[in-house]
Write a protein that holds these residues in place. Structure first.
Motif, PDB file in Angstrom:
ATOM      1  N   THR E  51       1.122  -1.000  -0.126  1.00 29.56           N
ATOM      2  CA  THR E  51      -0.071   0.119   0.055  1.00 29.56           C
ATOM      3  C   THR E  51       0.910   1.347   0.095  1.00 29.56           C
ATOM      4  O   THR E  51       0.631   2.194  -0.731  1.00 29.56           O
ATOM      5  N   GLN E  87      -7.400   0.408  -0.756  1.00 34.10           N
ATOM      6  CA  GLN E  87      -7.432  -0.783   0.079  1.00 34.10           C
ATOM      7  C   GLN E  87      -8.851  -0.475   1.069  1.00 34.10           C
ATOM      8  O   GLN E  87      -9.700  -1.336   1.394  1.00 34.10           O
ATOM      9  N   ASP E 165      -5.750  -1.456  -4.963  1.00 36.20           N
ATOM     10  CA  ASP E 165      -5.048  -2.185  -3.858  1.00 36.20           C
ATOM     11  C   ASP E 165      -5.914  -3.216  -3.153  1.00 36.20           C
ATOM     12  O   ASP E 165      -6.892  -2.879  -2.647  1.00 36.20           O
TER      13      ASP E 165
END
Ligand SMILES: Nc1ncnc2c1ncn2[C@@H]1O[C@H](COP(=O)(O)OP(=O)(O)OP(=O)(O)O)[C@@H](O)[C@H]1O
Ligand SMILES: Nc1ncnc2c1ncn2[C@@H]1O[C@H](COP(=O)(O)OP(=O)(O)OP(=O)(O)O)[C@@H](O)[C@H]1O
Ligand SMILES: [Mg+2]
Ligand SMILES: [Mg+2]
Lengths: 265, 273, 270, 301, 270
Positions: E51, E87, E165
């Protein structure tokens, strides 16, 4: 205000009963406890209600209450504008915050009666001075809450706005919107404060207004009338708060949903 | 994960906003405002009505040497502090009580809305029947600050995340546990805002008490300077009052930063690039 | 599975979310029983109502119709000895507490003594590979690490009923395998009853004694597959066994058949 | 001090303790001088001056017997009496000097305004410190005495300290102002054009020491002793004006320099009945009260 | 892969997070080049720094050392025509906007005309199966649905560089397959350059032209696998092809070998 109450009744007598229950109980208690009062400063509620009818349900309402409400609205609107604007700058950019925080702290502690002499010279004795006093009183909760709300906006939201290269205006809008729950907290605080400051601002250099009239009653020992003014201020505050809530419910519905308070039935 | 604990934090430059840097910026801001004030007063006002800073400062310095200034400041701060303490305690307790019991909130909110705009200043002649002016000033401070703390708590409580509450419920935290571990930390940032607001409101009202009722303290000093036509003296007092306000604000900020080190706002500020 | 030995009984459960603009029927007529000590995995299409089901079982959400009975008691609030790993693991961690404090909190709330607590926490954190991050705050962790904190919290608590909502969605394959084995080990040792939502059908088969397939929204139980693999499983052997392959294929086929919420794949992908 | 009754506490030295409430203004100078010179003790009184008070708090404080005597301007007292508050004016606290042109309060205008007589202020904006007290009456009376229509004045509230600025900045056309701001205003170019105090009455009582009817009824001897002491104090003050001027800077922020130049208030022994009647008339006309007050009830014989 | 045809060049990238209590070296010496129009998938253990890498490439986070160069320009702020699926998909949606408005927002900001916008949005929402939920608010959606909104937003934007992500972590197997194909189709059609982080090695092989394996924290590139599967892939045929199996096994083996962050599995699991 009456419209709000009616709307409330329509929404359900239960809600109305809950909302009005305690005030009614308190009112009755006041009525009974004060019924035999001989203290001239604490007159029986019946006298106050009587005075209320005599004083406010007449052209005084037009002459005093309306100008006051106009000042209140203008001052409050100015406070909102300045508070949100400056608060945004302060919250968004650390440099602005560091630069301004001491000077803002300085102005925060200056009480209205200290400012009035300066304003008298700089602005004059017209309504403008009162508006400035109201706005200066009401601006702080809005400003601080906006700044802190803006400071606390989620990183991922900021990142999203940055990645999609949203236009500056859009981005400012998003950040303000994300901070709006706390901005509303400030605006709500400011509402109460501005009513009080309105009264204070009308203590000086006035010839009309609700505050002017109430203070005049106080100085001329028209105690029941003075209390009736307090009653009216309370009612005004109540009405304005309900109006505020109405707007807030709409604007912050997403926040209730996102924090799980919009109860799914 | 290589966690090298206790690596000394890198020294931050001005741009990084280290504590020294930010205080310096604050001083710059003050200086700029001072210069602006000086220019404006010199350009537009008679020094007799709105004296320039250059006239106020020497007077302020003289005041600093006078014990009566310090006594007055002490009194005012004491009154403000007592009122503040009462307000914060009451505001937090009542706020959490009302805010965490839905029917209580619904029952009380109309009454609160009604009482909120009642200006204590109008009721002073009534209050004076039972309290002395110092007590009234404390009350004035306490009531005004109470409302601010209360509403700020109520709004803070609305920010509590449902998932966090759900988590607390599944581990069967009691009402008290939920307040300590979940709601209180969520409300804390709102309280931080309230604290900064309320510190200045308390000071302002403690002064107002002196201005309108003659309660001893800075307000009364300001009043009597005014009543004696000593406008420079009055402005010197106002200047010093503001300085006290800045000091209190600084303290409030420091406290906030310690208490809220985990909060997005603080951690973003402390983050090093 | 006779109902009298059931720890958890879900009877004709229905749930609809109503808001001003739309009403969503998330669950309808869900019937399910879970034996004490059973490991049940739940699969179903995204948005069908799995999380809703878990929340109702946890006593966090009132059902619209039907009942959830846990150990003979209707569930109206979160029961004792319940562990939950929420799908929104990030939001379920307290930002103001360190990893250690987060994991410790349920134990404190239950009154577990200090030393035991320390031990349980350390063990759980080590198990999920977060020992070194014990003093970090959740927001200093990666997504997968946060998820593991949530798992550690549930695991350290030693709940009787463990509800897990896609608990391994954010960890890598290797870690996922380790965590699966950790969970299976705990389940065997403490006879925990587990209701485990996942999108990974292999995982569902690997972990569960029974796989429950939920249908598209509104979710109902479409099929159930008892998993007759040996109690002790192994990432390599079990997954490569023929029976595993068969079961997996069965569940896959069922999931394929299950109607999906409408989805129109645009021409571009043709 | 919530005993509610402080006048009954006899000190060990046989003196009756009384509390006087007043803002720290010039009219307290004779009191402090009397204290210094033992005049109160001579009348069996021990005086404590409570300066933590204001117009807002003094009447209820007196009525609740938290203090025994306080000062209030005559109009305010008339209004209070009419509203049924049991106040009794005992003795003047400050009075007009009785000399038009040399009084301590005046109607002033800006020097360059071209206004030379009060009549020219008809229809103009005039500042007074408080609309409901004697200042409003004095301002109007000055215009009326000059043959103008006093009703046409637009009165607006501006505190005395801001009057010099308001006048010289042209925020108002005229202002009623008292010392030390009268001197300050003059120094900044304002000119006095009317002398409302003397217009109201030669022997005008501006403010008076008053007490509650209850104290008069219960302890008439204390009230009489107080009045006698005050009169003696005034006599002393009249003879020692320089001492008065020297005293003022000790309890106000007025500098000795200023205190040496300002016009000192007059000291009179009797509350002016004639002025009170006039003020009552003004109060009625301005709508402060709706009934005619019984001045015999107000002014202690 | 010669550097002169690279759209994205990451040179000796390092990143450490410093706070008062701890310093975490998340990335160190990362070197990576991505050709224009390439589809690169990234795998690596949880918490290794994927990330972080993506955020630096997106210009959201300043690197501690090294450089990221995109189309010849050093990246210091988010470049134009960039799409990101975070994410934390849930937090990246604006709660006060409906699904439709969320997807529309970047297009509006880019100045896409109303009709085109409507079309793009409707198409993207349909593609992720959220057509019927267009007027719902994000908080009225399940986790997987929220994730799909974030995907739809990125897809509708038609970015030149797309960073994702773990974008399919919260959706079911079936939907995941569909979304994979959707993404592959878009990539082929619009020659989008994609950097795609996933924990699913099969997915990495199925989607990527190259699989990059990052090592344990601090992440560095441990290995890269060019994927020589045919450009057009198919869930059934490709995944069951022998070559897919081989590549998958290679990557698996590499991931196994890659050192994991310390994790001690407690005895209980034995
Ligand atoms: N804001 C932060 N402050 C401090 N440390 C951080 C921060 N964000 C990430 N880290 C640390 O950096 C390392 C890499 O984090 P990152 O989020 O990049 O991992 P990741 O590879 O995306 O993991 P995952 O697969 O679990 O999402 C982790 O050890 C994490 O603890
Ligand atoms: N708070 C809410 N308000 C309104 N509708 C909701 C709410 N929460 C969930 N829903 C709806 O209920 C349905 C089921 O949601 P749920 O979260 O249970 O799905 P899920 O099976 O867990 O999906 P996923 O696998 O994507 O997490 C969805 O259609 C969703 O839109
Ligand atoms: Mg879910
Ligand atoms: Mg990650």
């Amino acid at each position: 205000m009456r419209a709000t109450v009616i709307a409330g009744l329509a929404r359900g007598t239960r809600a109305a009963a809950l909302a009005l229950g305690l005030p009614v109980v308190l009112f009755v208690a006041w009525w009974l406890l004060s019924a035999n009062s001989t203290n001239i400063f604490l007159p029986p509620l019946s006298r106050i209600v009587e005075a209320f009818g005599q004083v406010w349900l007449s052209d005084v309402f037009l002459r005093d209450v309306l100008p006051s409400l106009r000042r209140l609205a203008t001052g409050y609107a100015a406070a909102l504008l300045v508070g949100v604007g400056v608060g945004y700058l302060v919250g968004r950019w650390a440099v602005v915050r560091d630069l301004t925080s001491p000077i803002l702290a300085y102005f925060r502690v200056l009480p209205a009666p200290v400012l009035i002499p300066v304003l008298l010279v700089a602005v004059g004795i017209g309504d403008a001075t009162k508006l400035i006093v109201i706005a200066l009183g009401a601006v702080w909760p809005i400003l601080l809450n906006t700044a802190d709300g803006v400071r606390a906006v989620d990183d991922v939201q900021l990142d999203t706005a940055a990645v999609y290269r949203l236009r500056h205006r859009t981005r400012h809008g998003l950040i303000l919107r994300a901070a709006s729950p706390q901005i509303f907290a400030g605006a709500r605080q400011a509402l109460g404060i501005s009513l009080i400051v309105m009264v204070v601002s009308e203590m000086l250099m006035s010839t009309d207004g609700l505050g002017f009239t109430v203070i005049r009653f106080q100085r001329t020992f028209a105690i029941p009338q003075m209390w009736s003014g307090v009653l009216l201020l309370g009612l005004l505050g109540f009405g304005l708060a309900k109006l505020f809530e109405l707007i807030e419910r709409r604007v912050l519905r997403w926040h209730r949903g996102a924090t799980g308070r919009e109860e799914p039935r | 994960m290589t966690t090298s604990s206790r690596t000394p934090a890198p020294t931050r430059g001005l741009a990084g906003g280290g504590p020294a840097g930010r205080r310096l910026l604050g001083a710059v801001g003050l200086l700029l405002s001072a210069a602006g004030y000086e220019a404006v007063t010199r350009a537009f006002f008679s020094p007799l009505h709105v004296p320039p800073l250059s006239a106020i400062l020497p007077q302020a310095l003289r005041l600093l040497a006078e014990p009566r200034f310090w006594t007055a400041t002490g009194r005012t701060l004491l009154v403000a502090a007592i009122g503040l303490l009462i307000a914060v305690l009451a505001g937090v307790v009542v706020g959490f009580a009302i805010g965490s019991v839905p029917w209580l909130l619904r029952t009380a909110s109309s009454t609160l809305d009604f009482l909120r705009p009642v200006p204590s200043i109008v009721l002073i002649p009534v209050l004076v029947l039972v309290l002395d002016v110092t007590q009234i000033t404390v009350l004035l401070v306490a009531v005004s600050c109470f409302w601010i703390v209360l509403f700020q708590v109520l709004y803070g409580l609305r920010d509590v995340d449902q998932v966090a509450v759900d988590t607390a419920r599944t581990i069967r935290l009691g009402r008290w546990g939920r307040i300590v571990h979940v709601t209180w930390p969520t409300v804390l940032p709102y309280l931080g805002t309230a604290l900064r607001l309320v510190v200045s409101v308390a000071l302002a009202l403690a002064i107002t008490g002196g201005l309108v009722m003659g309660a001893a303290g800075l307000g009364e000093l300001i009043w009597s300077s005014q009543e004696s036509g000593e406008s420079t003296g009055m402005y010197a007092l106002v200047l010093l009052t503001g300085a006290v306000g800045i000091a209190l604000d600084l303290a409030a900020r420091l406290a906030e930063r310690r208490l809220l080190h985990w909060h997005v706002a603080t951690r973003r500020e402390l983050a090093t690039p | 599975m006779t109902t009298d030995e059931a720890l958890l009984r879900i009877v004709d459960l229905g749930k609809s979310y109503r808001s001003r603009e739309r009403t969503v029927q998330a669950l309808a007529g869900v019937d399910l029983s879970v034996r004490d000590g059973e490991f049940v995995t739940v699969v179903g299409p995204s948005g069908c109502g799995k999380t809703t089901l878990l929340k109702i079982v946890a006593g966090l959400l009132p059902a619209s119709t039907g009942d959830v009975v846990l150990a003979g008691q209707r569930v109206t609030e979160p029961p004792a000895d319940l562990g939950v790993v929420f799908q929104e693991y990030g939001r379920s961690l307290f930002a103001w507490k360190t990893v250690r404090q987060n994991v410790e909190l349920p134990l404190r709330s239950r009154g577990v003594g200090r030393t035991v607590r320390r031990e349980l926490v350390a063990e759980a954190l080590d198990a999920v590979g977060l020992g070194p991050a014990a003093d970090a705050y959740p927001w200093q962790l990666s997504g997968g690490m946060q998820q593991r904190v949530a798992i550690a919290r549930a695991v350290a608590y030693r709940p009787r009923l463990l509800l897990m909502d896609e608990p391994f969605s954010a960890v890598d394959a290797q870690t996922r395998g380790d965590l699966e084995d950790l969970l299976a080990g705990l389940w065997r040792r403490y006879a925990t009853t587990v209701l485990f939502v996942t999108h990974d059908i292999d995982e569902a088969v690997y972990l569960g004694q029974r796989v429950v397939v939920l249908g598209a929204s509104p979710a109902g139980v479409v099929a159930q597959f008892p998993i007759d693999l040996p109690a002790v499983r192994d990432q390599l052997d079990t997954r490569s066994s023929a029976r595993f392959g068969e079961l997996r294929a069965q569940v896959y086929a069922q999931v394929r058949r299950t109607p999906q919420p409408t989805r129109r794949v645009p021409e571009v992908t043709r | 001090n919530d005993s509610g009754d402080s006048a009954d506490a006899a000190g060990s030295d046989g003196l009756t303790k009384i509390t006087l409430a007043s803002s720290p203004l010039g009219h307290l100078a004779p009191i402090y001088l009397a204290q210094d010179n033992g005049i109160f003790a001579k009348h069996g009184l021990q005086v404590e001056v409570d300066t933590e008070t204001s117009d807002l708090t003094s009447v209820p404080s007196v009525l609740a017997r938290k203090v025994d005597f306080a000062t209030g301007d005559l109009t305010t007292l008339i209004v209070a009496r009419t509203q049924g508050l049991d106040v009794k004016a005992v003795v003047p606290a400050s009075a007009s000097t009785g000399k038009a042109g040399a009084d301590y309060g005046a109607l002033v205008v800006a020097g360059d305004s071209g206004i030379t007589s009060p009549k020219q202020l008809e229809g103009k904006t005039v500042a007074v410190n408080i609309l409901t007290n004697i200042a409003a009456a004095a301002a109007r009376e000055a215009v009326r005495a000059d043959g103008g229509d006093s009703e046409s004045l637009k009165l607006v509230e501006i505190p005395f300290p801001q009057v010099p600025a308001a006048i010289s900045e042209g925020r108002v056309d005229g202002a009623w102002v008292v010392e030390p701001f009268l001197s300050a205003a003059k120094a900044q170019g304002a000119v006095p054009i009317g002398w409302g105090f003397t217009d109201l009455a030669e022997d005008l009582t501006v403010s008076a020491w008053y007490t509650s009817g209850a104290l008069v009824a219960q302890k008439p001897e204390v009230v009489t002793a107080f009045r006698a002491a005050i009169r003696e104090a005034f006599a002393y003050a009249r003879d020692h004006e320089d001492e008065v001027r020297a005293k003022i800077p000790t309890f106000t922020q007025i500098t000795p320099d200023v205190a040496g130049k300002i016009t000192i208030t007059g000291w009179r022994d009797e509350v002016s009945r004639q002025a009170a009647e006039k003020l009552a008339g003004y109060a009625q006309r301005d709508g402060l009260i709706s009934t005619t007050p019984d001045l015999d009830e107000l002014i202690l014989p």
